[in-house]
Design an enzyme around this catalytic site. Structure first.
Site, PDB file in Angstrom:
ATOM      1  N   GLU A 290       3.713  -4.757  -3.428  1.00  0.00           N
ATOM      2  CA  GLU A 290       4.880  -3.892  -2.292  1.00  0.00           C
ATOM      3  C   GLU A 290       4.683  -2.559  -2.523  1.00  0.00           C
ATOM      4  O   GLU A 290       4.975  -1.956  -3.848  1.00  0.00           O
ATOM      5  CB  GLU A 290       5.813  -4.768  -2.597  1.00  0.00           C
TER       6      GLU A 290
ATOM      7  N   LYS B 240       7.580  -9.711   5.898  1.00  0.00           N
ATOM      8  CA  LYS B 240       8.854  -9.885   4.677  1.00  0.00           C
ATOM      9  C   LYS B 240       9.907 -10.818   5.254  1.00  0.00           C
ATOM     10  O   LYS B 240      10.058 -10.555   6.096  1.00  0.00           O
ATOM     11  CB  LYS B 240       8.986  -9.446   3.514  1.00  0.00           C
TER      12      LYS B 240
ATOM     13  N   CYS C 213       8.235  -9.930  -2.573  1.00  0.00           N
ATOM     14  CA  CYS C 213       8.912 -10.092  -4.135  1.00  0.00           C
ATOM     15  C   CYS C 213      10.279 -10.705  -3.786  1.00  0.00           C
ATOM     16  O   CYS C 213      10.857 -12.016  -4.182  1.00  0.00           O
ATOM     17  CB  CYS C 213       9.387  -8.227  -3.343  1.00  0.00           C
TER      18      CYS C 213
END
Length: 527
Positions: free
Chosen positions: A76, A166, A199
């Site tokens: 990321e 995300k 993440c």
């Protein structure tokens, strides 16, 4: 994007883990996967120059795999910035390497170059970018477009196979969320279907746990720029525990910025443990390194052979966070006396934990004090993100105070006396909830989890009490240099499921109705 000095030595290499006696890639039983631990250039030059530096680093690692990989994953936030955005098509029928009629003109040149690299290397390629999307700009932004934190998956021809934006944002004020969470998957020509997320998503039910539980995904990809936190949430520790608890293959690619607290990449084979992993903890500079391993396609047993773990010759350079509510644990301090044993039961709220252990001192003065602890606490993040965390564990402390637990020793590692745990068993009865994840949680001085060959972890339903699950973690052999040994339960959104949030929203609704009836002013962010 975290700012970082760019005047450090570039480390660029490929580490290959060969599993002896295993078929080569393409046999149908295994595929070759690679994850990049990557130091981004984020400071000291123009945004164009920083992007070019990062892109060249990506291309070098892709080429360094020598066409042997089936899939490569990069971390990321290590490529472009909000000053160098790109459009990302949801899917394309053709390679993105060359422009075609009808292509979005906002697709950046760097994304096309990566598509070419995937085609040249004949590999699936997963990268993370800052995306510009104008067609669905929300009313919450005055820019006229949205910015997304986005994974892009290229197939072996360089076509876009999958895209994921995300959902669980963390300290990303310029980044937008989609209207609803996406569950992103893609099928490969070697017979494996992957799910992927980014993440912070790993700490929540949607999308990470939902991919596993609802869609039955057994091979998972995560791109990360993760700030490690002691004693339970360092990067590789969390990755291995999550993969083990779900019994899935996990490909985790992490950014490499040790002085910012960011490092941790690996390939994990479910209950078989880590095939390869890295935490850059004892060097100030980050790395640009590709870890490759042969991974079973069908969940068969794999040999855990991590060959790239660092020694511990000096103080840890990785800047680590400390769990903020460590002082709320119910604990018992281990007496630092040689040849001792103890059996303790500690409880807090609805969780009771049993501890049986024995230990020896290895020097006149131990580097760490240790405590047994139990906790049931709510963990809040940004927006409305929260979990309830239940923990039974042993953890290291800098001194004899509870507040020092989760802080590293001031002594040089290995230069003071240690504690050897000759036996250690922790068990607890964890309350059942519809959405939860119970996992083993261990950590050594090198900031790696113990392998499954070193610990035994079991879970079973309690026959006489179907409201709890009995879980146990036990050392298989004596261990030195332990920082954490715990049972960790992440109860997703339990605060809401218990009705507290519902009651609070109900009160706000009543207030709103009352305000309308009385013509009172209403705050637009009341809900």
């Amino acid at each position: 994007m975290i700012m970082w000095l760019n005047r450090i030595w570039l480390l660029s290499c490929v580490v290959v883990v060969h599993l002896s006696g295993r078929p080569v890639s393409g046999s149908g039983e295994f595929y070759t996967a690679g994850v990049a631990e990557f130091r981004p250039a984020v400071f000291g030059a123009s945004s164009e120059q920083l992007l070019e530096d990062n892109l060249n680093g990506y291309l070098e690692l892709i080429a360094g795999a020598n066409g042997t990989s089936d899939i490569l994953v990069f971390p990321e936030a290590t490529l472009n910035s909000v000053l160098q955005l790109t459009a990302v098509p949801e899917q394309t029928e053709h390679s993105l390497c060359e422009a075609h009629e009808g292509d979005d003109p906002r697709v950046a040149e760097f994304l096309r170059r990566l598509a070419c690299a995937a085609r040249d290397a004949r590999t699936y390629l997963v990268v993370n970018v800052k995306e510009r999307a104008e067609e669905d700009a929300t009313a919450s932004t005055d820019r006229g477009y949205n910015i997304y934190n986005t994974n892009v998956v290229f197939d072996r021809q360089g076509a876009v196979l999958s895209r994921y934006r995300k959902w669980n944002l963390y300290l990303e004020p310029l980044t937008n969320r989609t209207q609803t969470a996406e569950l992103a998957t893609f099928r490969t020509d070697f017979g494996v279907t992957f799910g992927h997320f980014i993440c912070f998503d790993m700490l929540f039910y949607t999308p990470a746990q939902e991919l596993v539980e609802r869609l039955g995904i057994r091979h998972v990809i995560v791109t990360k720029m993760f700030n490690s936190e002691l004693p339970f949430l360092t990067a590789s520790q969390l990755q291995q525990g999550w993969a083990w608890a779900n019994n899935v293959t996990l490909l985790a690619a992490g950014a490499s910025m040790p002085l910012a607290g960011i490092s941790g990449s690996g390939i994990y084979d479910g209950q078989q443990g880590a095939l390869t992993r890295i935490m850059v903890s004892h060097r100030a500079e980050g790395q640009r390194q590709l870890l490759l391993a042969q991974v079973p396609t069908d969940g068969s047993q794999g040999t855990s052979t991590p060959t790239d773990e660092e020694e511990s010759p000096s103080t840890v350079q990785l800047k680590l966070l400390q769990q903020p509510d460590i002082g709320s644990f119910s604990t018992w301090a281990l007496p630092l006396v040689n040849g001792r044993a103890a059996s303790k039961r500690l409880c807090q709220a609805d969780l009771c934990c049993d501890f049986q252990l024995s230990w020896n001192l290895l020097g006149a003065q131990a580097e760490y004090h240790y405590r047994l602890g139990v906790s049931v606490a709510e963990r809040r993040y940004e927006q409305e993100q929260y979990s309830s965390i239940r923990v039974c564990g042993l953890f290291a402390c800098r001194d004899d105070s509870l507040e020092s637990c989760g802080l590293l020793s001031n002594q040089l590692e290995g230069h003071g006396g240690g504690v050897e745990f000759t036996s250690l068993r922790i068990s607890g009865e964890f309350v059942k909830r519809p959405r939860r994840l119970l996992m083993p949680n261990t950590l050594t001085y090198g900031l790696y989890a113990l392998q499954p060959s070193e610990v035994a972890w079991t879970m079973q339903e309690v026959p006489a009490n179907d409201s709890h699950t009995h879980t146990q973690l036990e050392l298989r052999q004596p261990q030195r240099q332990l920082l954490t040994f715990a049972l960790y339960g992440n109860y997703f959104e339990e605060f809401a499921s218990n009705g507290v949030a519902a009651v609070w929203r109900g009160m706000l609704t009543l207030w709103l109705l009352l305000a309308i009836s009385m013509h009172l002013p209403i705050l637009c962010n009341s809900f």
